[in-house]
Design a protein around this motif. Structure first.
Motif, PDB file in Angstrom:
ATOM      1  N   VAL A   1     127.878  73.815  54.877  1.00  0.00           N
ATOM      2  CA  VAL A   1     127.784  73.278  56.198  1.00  0.00           C
ATOM      3  C   VAL A   1     126.780  72.031  55.956  1.00  0.00           C
ATOM      4  O   VAL A   1     125.791  72.033  55.142  1.00  0.00           O
ATOM      5  N   ARG A   2     127.035  71.070  56.482  1.00  0.00           N
ATOM      6  CA  ARG A   2     126.424  69.515  56.592  1.00  0.00           C
ATOM      7  C   ARG A   2     125.129  69.828  56.967  1.00  0.00           C
ATOM      8  O   ARG A   2     124.651  70.297  57.961  1.00  0.00           O
ATOM      9  N   ALA A   3     124.100  69.518  55.828  1.00  0.00           N
ATOM     10  CA  ALA A   3     122.823  69.731  55.947  1.00  0.00           C
ATOM     11  C   ALA A   3     122.061  68.876  57.150  1.00  0.00           C
ATOM     12  O   ALA A   3     121.260  69.250  57.911  1.00  0.00           O
ATOM     13  N   GLU A   4     122.808  67.680  57.285  1.00  0.00           N
ATOM     14  CA  GLU A   4     122.359  66.637  58.558  1.00  0.00           C
ATOM     15  C   GLU A   4     122.360  67.473  60.070  1.00  0.00           C
ATOM     16  O   GLU A   4     121.615  67.293  60.609  1.00  0.00           O
ATOM     17  N   LEU A   5     123.432  68.329  59.961  1.00  0.00           N
ATOM     18  CA  LEU A   5     123.545  69.332  61.486  1.00  0.00           C
ATOM     19  C   LEU A   5     122.344  69.890  61.333  1.00  0.00           C
ATOM     20  O   LEU A   5     121.873  70.234  62.678  1.00  0.00           O
ATOM     21  N   ILE A   6     122.089  70.574  60.564  1.00  0.00           N
ATOM     22  CA  ILE A   6     120.802  71.785  60.471  1.00  0.00           C
ATOM     23  C   ILE A   6     119.563  71.173  60.723  1.00  0.00           C
ATOM     24  O   ILE A   6     118.869  71.392  61.512  1.00  0.00           O
ATOM     25  N   GLU A   7     119.650  69.859  60.260  1.00  0.00           N
ATOM     26  CA  GLU A   7     118.363  69.145  60.045  1.00  0.00           C
ATOM     27  C   GLU A   7     118.194  68.764  61.583  1.00  0.00           C
ATOM     28  O   GLU A   7     116.789  68.709  62.144  1.00  0.00           O
ATOM     29  N   THR A   8     118.980  68.087  62.145  1.00  0.00           N
ATOM     30  CA  THR A   8     119.116  67.701  63.551  1.00  0.00           C
ATOM     31  C   THR A   8     118.761  68.921  64.294  1.00  0.00           C
ATOM     32  O   THR A   8     117.919  68.474  65.461  1.00  0.00           O
TER      33      THR A   8
ATOM     34  N   ILE B   1     120.148  78.248  65.145  1.00  0.00           N
ATOM     35  CA  ILE B   1     121.010  77.324  64.147  1.00  0.00           C
ATOM     36  C   ILE B   1     122.334  78.177  63.578  1.00  0.00           C
ATOM     37  O   ILE B   1     123.284  77.429  63.598  1.00  0.00           O
ATOM     38  N   LEU B   2     121.967  79.330  63.499  1.00  0.00           N
ATOM     39  CA  LEU B   2     123.126  79.982  62.886  1.00  0.00           C
ATOM     40  C   LEU B   2     124.414  80.232  63.859  1.00  0.00           C
ATOM     41  O   LEU B   2     125.506  80.216  63.395  1.00  0.00           O
ATOM     42  N   SER B   3     123.833  80.398  65.159  1.00  0.00           N
ATOM     43  CA  SER B   3     124.943  80.844  66.121  1.00  0.00           C
ATOM     44  C   SER B   3     125.489  79.533  66.640  1.00  0.00           C
ATOM     45  O   SER B   3     126.704  79.510  67.012  1.00  0.00           O
ATOM     46  N   THR B   4     124.852  78.402  66.715  1.00  0.00           N
ATOM     47  CA  THR B   4     125.410  77.272  67.301  1.00  0.00           C
ATOM     48  C   THR B   4     125.890  76.120  66.338  1.00  0.00           C
ATOM     49  O   THR B   4     126.526  75.386  66.715  1.00  0.00           O
ATOM     50  N   ILE B   5     125.277  76.305  65.163  1.00  0.00           N
ATOM     51  CA  ILE B   5     125.612  75.228  64.157  1.00  0.00           C
ATOM     52  C   ILE B   5     126.604  75.803  63.164  1.00  0.00           C
ATOM     53  O   ILE B   5     127.547  75.405  62.951  1.00  0.00           O
ATOM     54  N   VAL B   6     125.774  76.682  62.409  1.00  0.00           N
ATOM     55  CA  VAL B   6     126.629  77.278  61.096  1.00  0.00           C
ATOM     56  C   VAL B   6     127.994  78.081  61.536  1.00  0.00           C
ATOM     57  O   VAL B   6     128.920  77.540  60.729  1.00  0.00           O
ATOM     58  N   LEU B   7     127.908  78.803  62.348  1.00  0.00           N
ATOM     59  CA  LEU B   7     129.166  79.565  62.740  1.00  0.00           C
ATOM     60  C   LEU B   7     130.260  78.752  63.186  1.00  0.00           C
ATOM     61  O   LEU B   7     131.397  79.033  62.814  1.00  0.00           O
TER      62      LEU B   7
END
Length: 207
Positions: A99-106, A117-123
């Protein structure tokens, strides 16, 4: 007609075994693979076990499975389960890590915690690839079906093929091979259809 009804019953039994064992494998592999790909502590705990079992051939467990579960449905379902779960965990774990790191960092910059982050970005990001992994591993599960059904089995496509081999009935063996291929293609079509329906925003870019 009796033979036809019997063969249709064997097909249904084989499909039941595939779907039940695969559903059990997905129920464990999906959450565990996502957690292993998201949290280093979970990965450090489970990865050695998963990696080691991934290289063990599932048919090698047949004697143990017969001892533990007997000659009934349990041993067959267990073999089909073992044949796919560790590969499925690894695929999902790798997709989660990608999963793109910039999404998590944002999300972290905006104050989201790890579970948010897990529920709204990663999944949401990994869900299409999870479905693709399931499609791939269901095909693998069908390759183990004949092995699972030739061991002390009287029902199922594999048992029909073994009876055909014993009595030199090539037509029954070929019928079993063709049925496995046709049913496998049908489920592959269902997965591709589900992919287009559930993830139309990425369906055009991936087949």
């Amino acid at each position: 007609m009796i033979a036809e009804r019997g063969f249709l019953s064997d097909i249904g039994i084989s499909i039941y075994r595939i779907l039940l064992s695969f559903a059990m494998a997905c129920a464990i592999a999906i959450p565990l693979g996502v957690l292993m790909g998201s949290f280093r502590t979970v990965d450090a705990f489970f990865n050695p076990f998963v990696s080691a079992w991934r290289y063990l051939p599932a048919p090698a467990f047949i004697p143990l499975l017969l001892m533990w579960f007997g000659v009934g449905e349990g041993s067959k379902l267990a073999l089909l389960f073992i044949g796919v779960i560790f590969f499925l965990i690894t695929l999902i774990m790798d997709h989660t890590r990608a999963v793109r790191a910039e999404l998590i960092e944002t999300a972290m910059t905006l104050g989201a915690n790890r579970w948010q982050i897990l529920s709204t970005i990663v999944l949401p990001a990994v869900a299409p690839k999870i479905l693709v992994s399931m499609r791939q591993m269901l095909a693998v599960s069908w390759t183990y079906l004949v092995i699972a059904e030739i061991v002390a089995a009287t029902t199922g496509i594999g048992a029909v093929m073994m009876r055909g081999q014993r009595f030199l009935k090539v037509d029954e063996i070929m019928a079993g091979i063709l049925v496995i291929g046709m049913v496998g293609l049908f489920f592959d079509f269902l997965f591709r259809l589900a992919y287009r329906v559930l993830f139309p925003f990425v369906a055009n870019g991936q087949r």
